[in-house]
Design a protein around this motif. Sequence first.
Motif, mmCIF file in Angstrom:
data_model
loop_
_atom_site.group_PDB
_atom_site.id
_atom_site.type_symbol
_atom_site.label_atom_id
_atom_site.label_comp_id
_atom_site.label_asym_id
_atom_site.label_seq_id
_atom_site.Cartn_x
_atom_site.Cartn_y
_atom_site.Cartn_z
ATOM 1 N N TYR A 35 3.302 -1.354 -5.666
ATOM 2 C CA TYR A 35 2.734 -2.657 -5.330
ATOM 3 C C TYR A 35 3.441 -3.283 -4.133
ATOM 4 O O TYR A 35 2.800 -3.752 -3.187
ATOM 5 C CB TYR A 35 2.823 -3.584 -6.537
ATOM 6 C CG TYR A 35 2.129 -4.909 -6.336
ATOM 7 C CD1 TYR A 35 0.751 -5.012 -6.430
ATOM 8 C CD2 TYR A 35 2.855 -6.052 -6.042
ATOM 9 C CE1 TYR A 35 0.109 -6.220 -6.229
ATOM 10 C CE2 TYR A 35 2.232 -7.272 -5.841
ATOM 11 C CZ TYR A 35 0.850 -7.352 -5.933
ATOM 12 O OH TYR A 35 0.220 -8.549 -5.728
ATOM 13 N N HIS A 38 2.793 -1.191 -1.048
ATOM 14 C CA HIS A 38 1.371 -0.919 -0.809
ATOM 15 C C HIS A 38 1.112 0.592 -0.786
ATOM 16 O O HIS A 38 0.345 1.093 0.044
ATOM 17 C CB HIS A 38 0.891 -1.564 0.504
ATOM 18 C CG HIS A 38 0.902 -3.064 0.458
ATOM 19 N ND1 HIS A 38 0.220 -3.839 1.370
ATOM 20 C CD2 HIS A 38 1.498 -3.939 -0.375
ATOM 21 C CE1 HIS A 38 0.406 -5.124 1.083
ATOM 22 N NE2 HIS A 38 1.188 -5.208 0.025
ATOM 23 N N THR A 105 -2.315 -2.718 -6.973
ATOM 24 C CA THR A 105 -1.937 -2.093 -5.702
ATOM 25 C C THR A 105 -3.165 -1.533 -4.993
ATOM 26 O O THR A 105 -3.343 -1.720 -3.782
ATOM 27 C CB THR A 105 -0.935 -0.942 -5.944
ATOM 28 O OG1 THR A 105 0.220 -1.449 -6.604
ATOM 29 C CG2 THR A 105 -0.524 -0.277 -4.645
ATOM 30 N N LEU A 108 -5.388 -4.083 -3.253
ATOM 31 C CA LEU A 108 -4.860 -4.784 -2.079
ATOM 32 C C LEU A 108 -5.579 -4.318 -0.804
ATOM 33 O O LEU A 108 -5.732 -3.125 -0.579
ATOM 34 C CB LEU A 108 -3.357 -4.528 -1.922
ATOM 35 C CG LEU A 108 -2.425 -5.280 -2.885
ATOM 36 C CD1 LEU A 108 -1.002 -4.796 -2.699
ATOM 37 C CD2 LEU A 108 -2.500 -6.778 -2.652
ATOM 38 N N ARG A 113 0.530 -11.804 2.911
ATOM 39 C CA ARG A 113 1.549 -11.597 1.885
ATOM 40 C C ARG A 113 2.540 -12.757 1.870
ATOM 41 O O ARG A 113 2.735 -13.446 2.867
ATOM 42 C CB ARG A 113 2.287 -10.280 2.140
ATOM 43 C CG ARG A 113 1.373 -9.073 2.101
ATOM 44 C CD ARG A 113 2.014 -7.839 2.697
ATOM 45 N NE ARG A 113 3.175 -7.390 1.938
ATOM 46 C CZ ARG A 113 3.926 -6.348 2.299
ATOM 47 N NH1 ARG A 113 3.638 -5.665 3.388
ATOM 48 N NH2 ARG A 113 4.947 -5.989 1.551
#
Length: 225
Positions: A35, A38, A105, A108, A113
């Motif tokens: 996570y 990424h 994850t 995304l 962020r």
Amino acid sequence: MLRTQFEEDLLNLHNQFYEMGMMVSSAVHKSVRSYIDHDKKLAQEVIDHDIEINNMEVKLEKKSFEMIALQQPVTTDLRTIITIMKASSDLERMGDHAVSVAKSTIRLKGLPRILEVEKEINEMSNYVKKMVDNVLVAYVKTDQKDARMIAQMDERVNDYFQKIYDMTTNTMEKESDTIISGTDYLHVAGYLERVGDYVTNICEWIVYLATGKITELNSNHNENF
């Protein structure tokens, strides 16, 4: 002869439970790493391996029922089997939360962020993983004193969640483009908070294994029931 077979089966249950616990610990760690970085490949690995954790729980439960039915164990042996059955269910749910983080994850998509929040999530996950690893050692040693101490660690997990919640919502209010990623941060922190709760459940089963008493270890209810 029967007793020797029973003891061998019990030892196998112990070992399989510990192995399952290590798989869950790794899943939690990898899911958060995927996570923060990424890393969708690592996230997919966590999701794919969850079937192994689920199968391990089914295997443990099936063997536990079989041993109770055929051997009719009493006192400490029965408590051991019950502990493994209940605690393996908690481990399986922890694995499910690791999968939820991994799925976050994969969702995304280059959203804005909040790096300071990600730093806190990373620290929270390291702390939760430490709890998972410690509770496995406490189980192996049937150490109720350590189990009680590990359960108290959950208070810090709750503090992490509250800090992440406050930081995230404050940023979302000021920067509307962080709302989607911020909502995801809250979900991930929530999954980790639940893992801490399941560790506390396992601590309670360790106390039961050591004493024969079912004890509530969360901070609000410290009395036996």
